[in-house]
Write an enzyme that holds these catalytic residues in place. Structure first.
Site, mmCIF file in Angstrom:
data_model
loop_
_atom_site.group_PDB
_atom_site.id
_atom_site.type_symbol
_atom_site.label_atom_id
_atom_site.label_comp_id
_atom_site.label_asym_id
_atom_site.label_seq_id
_atom_site.Cartn_x
_atom_site.Cartn_y
_atom_site.Cartn_z
ATOM 1 C CG HIS A 1 53.052 41.031 36.844
ATOM 2 N ND1 HIS A 1 52.308 40.466 37.831
ATOM 3 C CD2 HIS A 1 52.713 42.362 36.834
ATOM 4 C CE1 HIS A 1 51.564 41.405 38.421
ATOM 5 N NE2 HIS A 1 51.783 42.558 37.824
ATOM 6 C CG HIS B 1 45.488 52.537 37.721
ATOM 7 N ND1 HIS B 1 46.028 53.391 36.798
ATOM 8 C CD2 HIS B 1 44.182 52.895 37.846
ATOM 9 C CE1 HIS B 1 45.094 54.231 36.380
ATOM 10 N NE2 HIS B 1 43.969 53.955 37.001
ATOM 11 C CB SER C 1 53.106 46.201 38.757
ATOM 12 O OG SER C 1 52.029 46.871 39.368
ATOM 13 C CD GLU D 1 45.361 51.267 44.665
ATOM 14 O OE1 GLU D 1 45.814 50.734 43.648
ATOM 15 O OE2 GLU D 1 44.122 51.358 44.878
ATOM 16 N N GLY E 1 45.907 58.208 39.557
ATOM 17 C CA GLY E 1 47.143 58.021 38.789
ATOM 18 C C GLY E 1 47.092 58.653 37.408
ATOM 19 C CG ASP F 1 47.269 46.838 35.866
ATOM 20 O OD1 ASP F 1 46.347 46.392 35.163
ATOM 21 O OD2 ASP F 1 47.761 46.202 36.826
HETATM 22 N N1 SAM Z 1 49.275 47.203 38.879
HETATM 23 C C1 SAM Z 1 48.941 46.251 39.924
HETATM 24 C C2 SAM Z 1 49.783 44.984 39.709
HETATM 25 O O1 SAM Z 1 50.042 44.623 38.545
HETATM 26 O O2 SAM Z 1 50.197 44.386 40.698
HETATM 27 C C3 SAM Z 1 47.479 45.894 39.962
HETATM 28 C C4 SAM Z 1 46.547 47.075 39.929
HETATM 29 S S1 SAM Z 1 44.838 46.706 39.933
HETATM 30 C C5 SAM Z 1 44.548 45.950 38.392
HETATM 31 C C6 SAM Z 1 44.154 48.308 39.686
HETATM 32 C C7 SAM Z 1 44.248 49.210 40.928
HETATM 33 O O3 SAM Z 1 43.907 50.561 40.540
HETATM 34 C C8 SAM Z 1 43.266 48.851 42.042
HETATM 35 O O4 SAM Z 1 44.008 48.603 43.209
HETATM 36 C C9 SAM Z 1 42.381 50.094 42.199
HETATM 37 O O5 SAM Z 1 42.045 50.365 43.556
HETATM 38 C C10 SAM Z 1 43.266 51.183 41.652
HETATM 39 N N2 SAM Z 1 42.606 52.384 41.101
HETATM 40 C C11 SAM Z 1 41.381 52.485 40.518
HETATM 41 N N3 SAM Z 1 41.232 53.728 39.998
HETATM 42 C C12 SAM Z 1 42.384 54.409 40.247
HETATM 43 C C13 SAM Z 1 42.859 55.720 39.901
HETATM 44 N N4 SAM Z 1 42.117 56.555 39.209
HETATM 45 N N5 SAM Z 1 44.111 56.059 40.280
HETATM 46 C C14 SAM Z 1 44.897 55.192 40.997
HETATM 47 N N6 SAM Z 1 44.495 53.951 41.337
HETATM 48 C C15 SAM Z 1 43.259 53.556 40.962
#
Ligand code: SAM
Length: 295
Positions: free
Chosen positions: A19, A42, A104, A124, A153, A178
């Site tokens: 971040h 993500h 994020s 998401e 995503g 992410d």
């Molecule tokens: N970017 C966020 C932040 O910094 O606050 C944190 C994201 S977390 C590390 C990763 C997220 O990706 C999870 O909530 C998971 O459910 C989601 N996820 C997993 N595979 C995905 C995909 N193919 N497309 C979108 N989201 C996905």
């Protein structure tokens, strides 16, 4: 699949690195008048309680945000990107104590300019987290400038790039990638989609978070990203932070990296200054625990 919930990890050392890098990049991109499309492939749930059941279980913010806050209190001045990061967190916690952690999507929303100039596209896939994200974003009453989609995503971004012209006619985009790397194929997926995104929109700024763990795929990812950037003749930056293993702590993540393609020219100095303070503040051992390299 889908056992990962970011609520267990919110505010940990990886979020601190991610971040701070995200905000420093955005600050620079926002200096240009032209509108920009911001994309979070993500996105997670958007907002997290640091005193809730999830975070109690992991308590990971203790070794991230909370350690940083304690170190910051002892200093007269902070590097700008650290100051900015802590101010953004504070703005979600008007009563002083850090109880809410903005993910994020909320950090990006905080910095975007309104009046339809910038757009925010959030993806998401987790059923519960995408529901929470939709509800959290609805409170912003941001209308069509912010959208949430329960889609993959990686794939959705292919349809967005190149980004549509903004209200000011410009085509600019910053993308945060992410993933949770829950499935091993996420590593090769990141490399293959980056290759495709760079073909579709080579001037975009791409930020990829990755874990540093003893697995060949994880080890190879930053190398592959460096090769892809060099082949496309695009500048890159790679920042890493390792907190070291604590006593009795066997399994948790202790190091991660942010790889940025087409970084702002100011980013290297800024992240170096930030990690010069953050690195020692979060270290569990001695020795230099961070690095920033670039093309
Ligand atoms: N970017 C966020 C932040 O910094 O606050 C944190 C994201 S977390 C590390 C990763 C997220 O990706 C999870 O909530 C998971 O459910 C989601 N996820 C997993 N595979 C995905 C995909 N193919 N497309 C979108 N989201 C996905």
């Amino acid at each position: 699949m889908f056992s990962y919930r970011h609520a267990f990890h919110a505010g940990n050392h990886a979020d601190v690195l991610k971040h701070i890098t995200l905000l420093a990049t955005l600050r620079h991109l926002m200096q240009k008048e032209a509108g920009i499309t911001l994309i979070d492939t993500h996105a997670g749930a958007g907002l997290y309680r640091l005193d809730g059941d999830y975070s109690q279980k992991g308590g990971e913010a203790e070794d991230g945000l909370f350690k940083l806050l304690a170190a910051a209190e002892k200093l007269d001045a902070l590097p700008d990107p650290v100051q900015d990061y802590l101010e953004q967190i504070a703005s979600f916690n008007p009563n002083g104590q850090a109880k809410i952690y903005p993910g994020s999507p909320f950090l990006m929303h905080k910095l975007m300019r309104h009046a339809s100039r910038d757009r925010l596209r959030l993806f998401e896939l987790h059923p519960t987290d995408s529901k929470s994200l939709t509800a959290n974003i609805a409170q912003l009453e941001a209308g069509r400038t912010v959208t949430v989609s329960r889609e993959d995503g990686f794939e959705a971004l292919k349809k967005i790039l190149p980004p549509p012209p903004s209200a000011t006619g410009s085509k600019r985009a910053m993308v945060l990638i992410d993933p949770s790397y829950e499935i091993k194929s996420d590593y090769s997926k990141v490399a293959s989609v980056i290759q495709e995104y760079l073909k579709r929109f080579s001037t975009g700024t791409y930020l990829v978070w990755y874990p540093i763990i003893p697995r060949p795929e994880a080890h190879d990812l930053p190398k592959r990203l460096r090769t892809l950037s060099n082949q496309s003749q695009k500048p890159w930056l790679n920042a890493t932070l390792a907190i070291g293993r604590g006593e009795g702590d066997e399994g948790g993540l202790v190091a991660s990296g942010m790889f940025v393609i087409n970084p702002p020219f100011t980013l290297k100095d800024q992240i170096r200054q930030a990690l010069d303070m953050v690195g020692p503040a979060l270290a569990r051992g001695s020795g230099k625990n961070w690095a920033v390299e670039s093309s």
